[in-house]
Design a protein around this motif. Structure first.
Motif, short mmCIF file in Angstrom:
data_model
loop_
_atom_site.label_atom_id
_atom_site.label_comp_id
_atom_site.label_asym_id
_atom_site.label_seq_id
_atom_site.Cartn_x
_atom_site.Cartn_y
_atom_site.Cartn_z
N VAL A 92 39.39 68.90 -94.10
CA VAL A 92 39.04 67.49 -94.16
C VAL A 92 40.20 66.70 -94.75
O VAL A 92 40.78 67.08 -95.77
N ILE A 124 36.07 60.52 -88.07
CA ILE A 124 34.89 59.78 -88.50
C ILE A 124 35.34 58.45 -89.07
O ILE A 124 36.16 58.41 -90.00
N GLY A 125 34.80 57.38 -88.50
CA GLY A 125 35.20 56.07 -88.99
C GLY A 125 34.29 54.98 -88.47
O GLY A 125 33.48 55.22 -87.57
N THR A 150 34.21 58.11 -97.01
CA THR A 150 33.69 58.81 -95.84
C THR A 150 33.97 60.31 -95.94
O THR A 150 33.10 61.15 -95.67
N ALA A 151 35.19 60.63 -96.36
CA ALA A 151 35.57 62.04 -96.47
C ALA A 151 34.71 62.76 -97.52
O ALA A 151 34.29 63.90 -97.32
N CYS A 192 38.93 61.41 -91.82
CA CYS A 192 37.99 60.34 -92.10
C CYS A 192 38.72 59.04 -92.41
O CYS A 192 39.77 59.04 -93.03
N GLY A 198 29.59 58.76 -94.20
CA GLY A 198 30.34 59.97 -93.88
C GLY A 198 29.43 61.19 -93.83
O GLY A 198 29.60 62.08 -92.99
N GLU A 210 42.64 54.86 -87.06
CA GLU A 210 42.10 55.63 -85.94
C GLU A 210 43.12 55.74 -84.82
O GLU A 210 43.37 56.83 -84.28
N ALA A 269 31.57 63.51 -95.95
CA ALA A 269 31.73 64.62 -95.02
C ALA A 269 31.75 65.95 -95.78
O ALA A 269 31.12 66.93 -95.37
N MET A 290 28.85 63.38 -90.51
CA MET A 290 29.25 64.78 -90.55
C MET A 290 28.09 65.69 -90.14
O MET A 290 28.29 66.67 -89.42
N GLY A 309 41.16 62.72 -95.95
CA GLY A 309 40.66 61.38 -96.20
C GLY A 309 41.78 60.36 -96.12
O GLY A 309 42.86 60.66 -95.62
N PRO A 347 31.81 52.98 -93.56
CA PRO A 347 32.85 53.60 -94.40
C PRO A 347 32.41 53.84 -95.84
O PRO A 347 33.01 53.37 -96.78
#
Lengths: 346, 346
Positions: free
Chosen positions: A276, A189-190, A255-256, A250, A231, A202, A259, A235, A278, A226
């Motif tokens: 997860v 996720i980004g 973001t994490a 993430c 996030g 990424e 999530a 998610m 981060g 971000p």
DNA sequence: TTGTAAGCGTTATCAG
DNA sequence: CTGATAACGCTTACAA
């Protein structure tokens, strides 16, 4: 109690006043107060001047000084988002070394006013240099930086020195960790493009997966701003559209965190049902439960280093040593990662 | 690539250059570029000047302007701890309104360099005003602020205007909430004296308890630095020395986060075994699990209001309206509070 | 060793 | 309408 407009013009004390009181010329005052530490000044005069200055509570006017020296001894720092703890850490690191060196620090937040505009204004204020953090260079007006002393944080540039963290390595580290735990159904996720750093995180992640022969289907590559909200949204979408994901990396901690929130809301257990990872290791990462496994990026170190680099450049010193290699990042194992459940394995 | 020291002196473009190119006098340039919007200038000359300025990429030197106008159009903000999200929110709120008004913002973090020193430097830089946040006024040198335009955030002062939140009310709110849930064995964790705000939060809490006839034995009044680490340590001590506590109010969210951490580490379940209330409502408060029940203090609102107040004062406008009553605080019910377990009741 | 004087780049006050 | 000219408060040759 605010001073009345134009009421009592509280006479500013200038070096002339000091000169008068000490019975010397103004330039002598300047000489002893700011000139080279041991300017050839008779001890008697020197102390007389110093006392006069003290008695009067004299404070030099740095604007005037800056005007003649063509140097303000101030630097600007513009960040993309002052509410992102990562950037406030960068700022705080930079502020510290700048202040220690006697420099003033002018701050600009690019959320409301575009970075280019901030840079413009800072230059009008004659800052000696500018630190850019979270600001994509190609988003600036063509020659906004022309002839300026600039240090960029975590952005590539062949025209300005910069300090960077090993973003590609960060992605690799996250991937490797997850792979080693046994995960094969990974997601990312980004943000779409935003900054170079995010892209590299990424790419590092993807590269490591590829080398391990693990695919990243597009359904597991989620775009999101971000931020925590970004996030969270991403998610939710991921959980909705994809069942098999066992771990997600993430682009940053915010973001994490989002999530994590979305995961919890959806009844996922972390790290049992979902791992997860981060990136950044903001302070917050240690305060969530379970604590966030992440890749530590030395934010305040970046800020401090950027400031040091800038100060060196201002002194015309060699900046090579500091600008060389990216700051190392480091995997921080905490509570949000674990091997996938047996049934989740392909 | 840093400019070589003294290599190419990239000639600054001044209003003289513009004048030359436009074939007018320098003062005319100044007139059209900065004078009153409709200064009596022939349209022909005006456009000629403007074009010349554009062609040359002219940018006024604000130091020079500040020198003659005795006004820098910059303001300073010094905070006690730039790493405390509460203060970064204050800063971000202030930066925003200042920047919108065309003011520059000079930042000072009082952790390394004392606040008084920062104020001194800011004044030398001729800032038009200073915002103080988290800085106890009586900790400053006697007349550090003499004759300056100052706005204090969350500190009382009868010499300077200020913006404040209802700290006493915050404490009351927290106490009332806990009392209503049925708690009778309450504890407080907060700094010894530090700032007025912290004191008032504590007093409000204590006052409400007293009115309800609930005692706060000294063993349940724990001193701690207002940080996560401080809260953690204090909570550990509390758990060690006191068995019966069912709920604790922390002077700020950071402290509460620490308390949560220590509680979890000691195997307490929150809110089942222990209720926790924080204060500030920093962003982080929503990202811990369970989410932190807290008293929301509008940090960015405080910062914004402080800046507005300062700008008004600088214009000699009336500041009465803004300085009047404290900003309201608000209890935010989330996941860290619940009725005490039956067995815990006295 | 210290004073005189020339700016630094603007704004601001007056004449013209 | 526009251009000299004098500040603003300081640093910095250059003289004395």
């Amino acid at each position: 109690m605010p001073r009345e407009r134009g009421a009592d013009p509280p006479k500013r004390i200038t070096s002339h006043d000091v000169a008068a009181r000490a019975g010397v010329s103004q330039s002598t005052v300047s000489l002893v107060l700011s000139g080279s530490p041991r300017a050839r000044i008779a001890d008697a005069t020197r102390t007389r001047v110093i006392e006069a200055a003290r008695d009067l509570g004299y404070r030099p006017n740095l604007l005037a000084r800056g005007l003649v020296q063509r140097r303000s001894f101030a630097l600007g720092i513009v960040v993309s988002d002052l509410d992102n703890p990562f950037f406030t850490e960068v700022v705080s690191g930079a502020e510290r070394v700048a202040a220690d060196a006697g420099y003033g620090v002018l701050l600009g937040d690019a959320r409301e006013i575009p970075a280019g505009e901030h840079v413009q204004r800072l230059r009008e204020r004659q800052v000696d240099g500018v630190i850019l953090a979270g600001v994509a260079l190609d988003a600036l007006p063509p020659d906004a930086l022309a002839g300026a002393n600039v240090v960029v944080v975590d952005e590539p540039s062949d025209t300005h020195p910069g300090v960077a963290s090993d973003a590609f390595g960060a992605g690799r580290l996250a991937a490797r960790h997850l792979l080693e735990l046994g995960h094969r159904r990974l997601a990312f996720i980004g943000p779409a493009s935003e900054s170079h750093t995010f892209r590299m995180r990424e790419r590092g992640f993807v590269a490591e997966l590829r080398e391990a022969g693990v695919a990243l289907p597009s359904a597991r590559l989620r775009r999101a701003r971000p931020s925590v909200a970004g996030g969270e949204r991403a998610m939710r979408a991921l959980l909705r559209e994809d069942e098999g994901t066992t771990a997600v990396f993430c682009a940053n901690d915010l973001t994490a965190l989002g999530a994590l929130k979305a995961g919890a809301a959806a009844g996922m257990t972390v790290p049992g049902g979902l791992s997860v990872v981060g990136c950044d290791d903001i302070e917050m990462a240690r305060y969530v439960t379970p604590e966030l496994t992440t890749v530590r990026v030395p934010a305040r170190g970046l800020g401090a280093r950027a400031a040091r680099l800038l100060l060196l450049a201002l002194d015309g010193r060699d900046t090579g040593a500091l600008t060389r290699k990216p700051l190392e990042v480091q995997l921080v194992l905490r509570g949000t990662t674990a091997p996938p459940l047996a049934e989740s394995c392909p």
